[in-house]
Design a protein around this motif. Structure first.
Motif, short mmCIF file in Angstrom:
data_model
loop_
_atom_site.label_atom_id
_atom_site.label_comp_id
_atom_site.label_asym_id
_atom_site.label_seq_id
_atom_site.Cartn_x
_atom_site.Cartn_y
_atom_site.Cartn_z
N ASN A 605 -13.20 -1.58 14.19
CA ASN A 605 -12.52 -2.31 13.28
C ASN A 605 -13.42 -2.64 12.11
N ASP A 606 -14.83 -3.02 12.66
CA ASP A 606 -15.95 -3.31 11.79
C ASP A 606 -16.22 -2.24 10.85
N PHE A 607 -16.04 -0.73 11.10
CA PHE A 607 -16.35 0.37 10.39
C PHE A 607 -15.17 0.49 9.30
N LEU A 608 -14.01 0.11 9.80
CA LEU A 608 -12.80 0.62 8.80
C LEU A 608 -12.81 -0.50 7.89
N ARG A 609 -12.93 -1.57 8.47
CA ARG A 609 -13.16 -2.85 7.44
C ARG A 609 -14.29 -2.42 6.22
N SER A 610 -15.37 -2.01 6.68
CA SER A 610 -16.53 -2.12 5.79
C SER A 610 -16.26 -0.92 4.71
N ILE A 611 -15.51 0.19 5.28
CA ILE A 611 -15.25 1.06 4.29
C ILE A 611 -14.04 0.91 3.22
N ASN A 612 -12.99 0.07 3.85
CA ASN A 612 -12.09 -0.38 2.92
C ASN A 612 -12.46 -1.67 2.07
N GLU A 613 -13.12 -2.42 2.77
CA GLU A 613 -13.53 -3.65 1.73
C GLU A 613 -14.69 -3.38 0.92
N GLY A 614 -15.80 -2.73 1.72
CA GLY A 614 -17.01 -2.33 0.86
C GLY A 614 -16.94 -1.40 -0.13
N LEU A 615 -16.39 -0.19 0.45
CA LEU A 615 -16.46 1.15 -0.40
C LEU A 615 -15.02 1.13 -1.24
N HIS A 616 -14.05 0.38 -0.91
CA HIS A 616 -12.54 0.56 -1.31
C HIS A 616 -12.22 1.85 -1.15
N TRP A 617 -12.39 2.42 0.09
CA TRP A 617 -11.92 3.59 0.27
C TRP A 617 -10.62 3.96 0.07
N ASN A 618 -10.17 4.98 -0.54
CA ASN A 618 -9.02 5.59 -0.76
C ASN A 618 -7.92 4.67 -1.45
N LEU A 619 -8.61 3.79 -2.24
CA LEU A 619 -7.86 2.63 -2.72
C LEU A 619 -7.13 3.13 -4.01
N ARG A 620 -5.42 3.25 -3.82
CA ARG A 620 -4.66 3.93 -4.74
C ARG A 620 -3.49 3.14 -5.19
N LYS A 621 -3.02 3.26 -6.22
CA LYS A 621 -1.73 2.69 -6.82
C LYS A 621 -0.73 3.16 -5.71
N ILE A 622 -0.10 2.15 -5.42
CA ILE A 622 1.07 2.61 -4.37
C ILE A 622 2.28 3.58 -5.34
N GLN A 623 2.56 4.55 -5.00
CA GLN A 623 3.82 5.40 -5.80
C GLN A 623 4.89 4.54 -5.86
N SER A 624 5.50 4.53 -7.36
CA SER A 624 6.69 3.85 -7.63
C SER A 624 7.82 4.44 -7.04
N PHE A 625 8.73 3.95 -6.43
CA PHE A 625 9.93 4.56 -5.77
C PHE A 625 11.12 4.33 -6.83
N ASP A 626 11.56 5.47 -7.34
CA ASP A 626 12.89 5.09 -8.13
C ASP A 626 13.95 6.36 -7.72
N GLY A 627 13.87 6.67 -6.43
CA GLY A 627 14.98 7.56 -5.80
C GLY A 627 16.36 6.83 -5.45
N PRO A 628 17.16 7.58 -4.96
CA PRO A 628 18.55 6.94 -4.48
C PRO A 628 18.53 5.86 -3.80
N ARG A 629 19.33 4.93 -4.07
CA ARG A 629 19.17 3.51 -3.54
C ARG A 629 19.22 3.70 -1.88
N PHE A 630 20.17 4.49 -1.17
CA PHE A 630 20.51 4.49 0.16
C PHE A 630 19.06 5.08 0.96
N VAL A 631 18.36 5.95 0.18
CA VAL A 631 16.97 6.21 0.99
C VAL A 631 16.18 4.89 1.30
N GLY A 632 16.38 4.14 0.09
CA GLY A 632 15.31 3.17 0.01
C GLY A 632 15.72 2.21 1.13
N ARG A 633 17.13 1.82 1.28
CA ARG A 633 17.84 1.07 2.13
C ARG A 633 17.26 1.53 3.65
#
Ligand SMILES: NC(=O)c1ccc[n+]([C@@H]2O[C@H](COP(=O)([O-])OP(=O)(O)OC[C@H]3O[C@@H](n4cnc5c(N)ncnc54)[C@H](O)[C@@H]3O)[C@@H](O)[C@H]2O)c1
Ligand SMILES: Nc1ncnc2c1ncn2[C@@H]1O[C@H](COP(=O)(O)OP(=O)(O)OP(=O)(O)O)[C@@H](O)[C@H]1O
Length: 648
Positions: A605-633
């Motif tokens: 837990n400490d290791f993953l938190r340190s790379i996420n919070e300390g190094l912002h590992w794999n921080l990426r904008k979440i892909q926007s979703f604009d596909g057909p509604r039913f898939v989203g539902r």
């Protein structure tokens, strides 16, 4: 080859020395009645030409002005003492006037034991413009350049002889270096065996005292602590007498402390007799605090190899007696750290009745704040730091990663558990709760492995004593320092050749250090409990040089070859830079003393938190979703169901 001397009478106006290999020349000139001596080192012109190169030999052609820092003139008499270092291959003189054969013969004869005839015939002439000598011509053979000269058959014979001689010397040097390296690895091995012996001794004594332990375990924790205190105060006894051990699975730590020093700061002038708290380490499954000890089992039955249970699960530290002494290490030049340190020292003393050690600098700061802090312990001389591990139960660091590195560097052997307080993540009001939990135990810890580095000097190859080993928690780096040349390093792993590093340098990192410099150089991030050594090049001048992770039992040797153009610099956890000259080597292996660090949750837990919070590992904008509604539902329904059934 020792010091060979020759005298050159009536020198002409200017002279040059052509030297191959390394040579120190001491020139003494007599001007009138004055004798002027100076030492001229071979690379004075810093103009080397590589004439021959193969795996083992590189021959350098250096051009040295014999006059060095001052011109030689005709009215001076020159005496040159050639203090020859390895691997001198050839030394010759050429002059701009007057046949130099007798002088050169005098020079070369004692060095190489060749006849006058040969020397006279072989004496070369060189294009003078190259070295900046103008208006000079050889009286012997003005048309031939140095290249031609070295191609000359009689000289080639001499060359071959000298190459052979140099290689013989190199072999001797290699053998001597191997002896020194052998000694270094034997020392490391001896340390491991000593540690094993100590553990075994502790285990045996624990068995002897099992009866006493039963009684001890039947009482409450408070009673136990009180008993231990009373006992330690009553008995000025030997460690064996006062040891209490549970004798269960796991590793026990029982060391007693008898600090005979009079507490000078205290008015009571009482004799301090304290006991180092004992603890037990247990391996269990992640999050399982039961202390279940799982051994790695490799079975080989009926020809089938199976493994069951991995030993490297979360490690728990359980105190068997209450910790009594805490060392606080604080980052300098920080007001917030200073005030937190003062508050923590007071709380530990008043609320927890714990002895506090701080660095001398911190004690001065505390006393400046208030004279009430005279109860705080410190040390006067650096040598006292060596014994600190036997006095201190816990080390608390107030600062960032650099302060943990600082703490690790203070303990050149075993180190007590370290509780890192990173000011960013743990606010000062939380420290009481957290420290209280740590003092009570059990706590999850990460055993952070350290690397043990030995520098083997070519110049000291025949000396018995090698330099002290250096322990690093993050990494040892070998780089090009100020030089603009590529580093050229030969790397070996357990005597197998790994590769040559040509680039800015090389990082040998622990898995804890994998998120530091090694990461910046393209190395992978590795969980600190994975046993391994990272081998990460820095800016390699090669398209295919990828980082490696080697097993933790590997012994690595990084060698600066003799034909390296530049020197290399080693630095240890970003500090203590040491120059490595051609021929020097750095040997690196896993140290037997890891740094146990307290976890906030657990290692993973400490290791993953340190790379996420300390190094912002794999921080990426979440892909926007604009596909057909039913898939989203559907996705939404699925997620809702998932979150309802699984509690995360
Ligand atoms: N290009 C780089 O990334 C680079 C260059 C030189 C040194 N360093 C690192 O700095 C370390 C020395 O640290 P310092 O605090 O004394 O110097 P410093 O004050 O210059 O700090 C360097 C940075 O590295 C971070 N760091 C150190 N160890 C880390 C680790 N194990 N995981 C994640 N981050 C870590 C520190 O938090 C700090 O932000 C060296 O051991 C080396 O790893 C990194
Ligand atoms: N007790 C100490 N005495 C001397 N120097 C120290 C001490 N503690 C830390 N240092 C040095 O101070 C420097 C900064 O320390 P540290 O990395 O803890 O602070 P930081 O850079 O603010 O934190 P972070 O690692 O989060 O960036 C480091 O180079 C470290 O070696």
């Amino acid at each position: 080859m020792g010091n060979d001397c020759f005298a050159a009478q009536s020198l002409p106006q200017d002279c040059r020395i052509i030297a191959r290999g390394m040579v120190n020349l001491t020139t003494s000139t007599v001007a009138g009645s004055r004798l002027i001596s100076e030492t001229v080192h071979a690379p004075i012109c810093r103009r080397y030409r590589i004439l021959k190169r193969d795996r083992s030999t590189t021959i350098l052609l250096g051009r040295i002005r014999a006059s060095g820092r001052g011109k030689l003139t005709a009215d001076r008499v020159l005496t040159i003492v050639a203090a020859v270092e390895l691997p001198l291959l050839f030394l010759s003189l050429s002059f701009n006037s007057a046949p130099p054969s007798s002088i050169a013969a005098a020079a070369i004869r004692p060095l190489f034991n060749v006849s006058d005839d040969r020397l006279t015939r072989d004496l070369p002439s060189f294009p003078l413009e190259e070295t900046g000598f103008s208006n000079m011509s050889s009286s012997l053979n003005p048309a031939r350049g140095d290249h031609e000269f070295f191609e000359d058959p009689p000289t080639r014979a001499l060359d071959e002889h000298l190459v052979e001689f140099s290689e013989a010397l190199r072999t001797v040097a290699k053998a001597l270096r191997r002896v020194a390296e052998g000694k270094a690895s034997a020392q490391a091995e001896a340390a491991i065996w000593k540690r094993k012996y100590e553990l075994e001794k502790e285990r045996n004594s624990s068995l002897k005292h099992q009866e006493a332990t039963k009684i001890c375990h039947s009482g409450s924790r408070e009673e136990e602590t009180e008993n231990l205190r009373n006992e330690s105060l009553m008995h000025d006894s030997s460690p064996e007498k006062s040891v209490h051990c549970c004798g269960k699975d796991g590793i026990c730590s029982h060391e007693t402390l008898r600090d005979g020093a009079v507490d000078a700061d205290s008015n009571k002038q009482r004799r301090m007799v304290t006991r180092k708290a004992s603890f037990r380490l247990a391996w269990g499954c992640n999050g399982d605090n039961s202390g279940q000890h799982k051994h790695e089992v490799v079975s080989f039955e009926k020809g089938n190899i199976t493994t069951a249970g991995r030993s490297s699960k979360q490690i728990l530290l359980k105190w068997e007696s209450q910790p009594q002494t805490v060392l606080i290490l604080a980052k300098p030049n920080s007001n917030s750290v200073r005030s937190l340190c003062a508050e923590m020292v007071r709380w530990l003393k008043d609320e927890k009745k714990i002895n506090v050690f701080v660095e001398p600098r911190v004690k001065i700061e505390l006393l400046t704040e208030s004279s009430d802090f005279d109860f705080v312990h410190t040390w006067k001389y650096d040598e006292e730091i060596k014994d600190l591990h036997s006095k201190v139960d816990l080390v608390v660091t107030l600062g960032g990663d650099g302060t943990v590195l600082w703490a690790a560097s203070m303990f050149k052997g075993p180190i007590p558990p370290v509780v890192p307080f990173s000011l960013g993540s743990l606010e000062s009001e939380n420290y009481r709760e957290y420290l209280d939990a740590v003092l009570k135990g059990p706590m999850s810890i990460t055993l952070r492995h350290r690397l043990q580095c030995h520098v083997i000097r070519e110049a000291a190859k025949d000396e018995i004593e090698t330099e002290e080993p250096i322990l690093v928690l993050n990494e040892v780096t070998i780089d090009r320092g100020m030089s603009s040349y590529l580093t050229y390093l030969e790397c070996y792993c357990d005597s197998s050749f790994v590769t040559c590093v040509q680039g800015d340098g090389l990082i040998l990192s622990t898995t804890s250090g994998s998120t530091a410099y090694s990461l910046a150089a393209g190395g992978s991030m590795v969980h600190p409990q994975v046993p391994g050594i990272l081998f990460t090049p820095i800016c390699p001048h090669s398209l295919s040089f990828r980082p490696l992770i080697l097993p933790e039992y590997a012994t690595l040797r990084v060698q600066v070859p003799f034909n390296s153009r530049g020197q290399a610099w080693a630095s240890f956890d970003g500090k203590d830079r040491k120059q490595l000259a051609p021929g020097d080597a750095l040997i690196c292996s896993m140290a037997p003393w890891p740094v146990p660090t307290a976890c906030q949750v657990d290692s993973t837990n400490d290791f993953l938190r340190s790379i996420n919070e300390g190094l912002h590992w794999n921080l990426r904008k979440i892909q926007s979703f604009d596909g057909p509604r039913f898939v989203g539902r559907l996705s939404y329904c699925f997620l809702k169901q998932f979150f309802n059934t699984k509690k995360i």
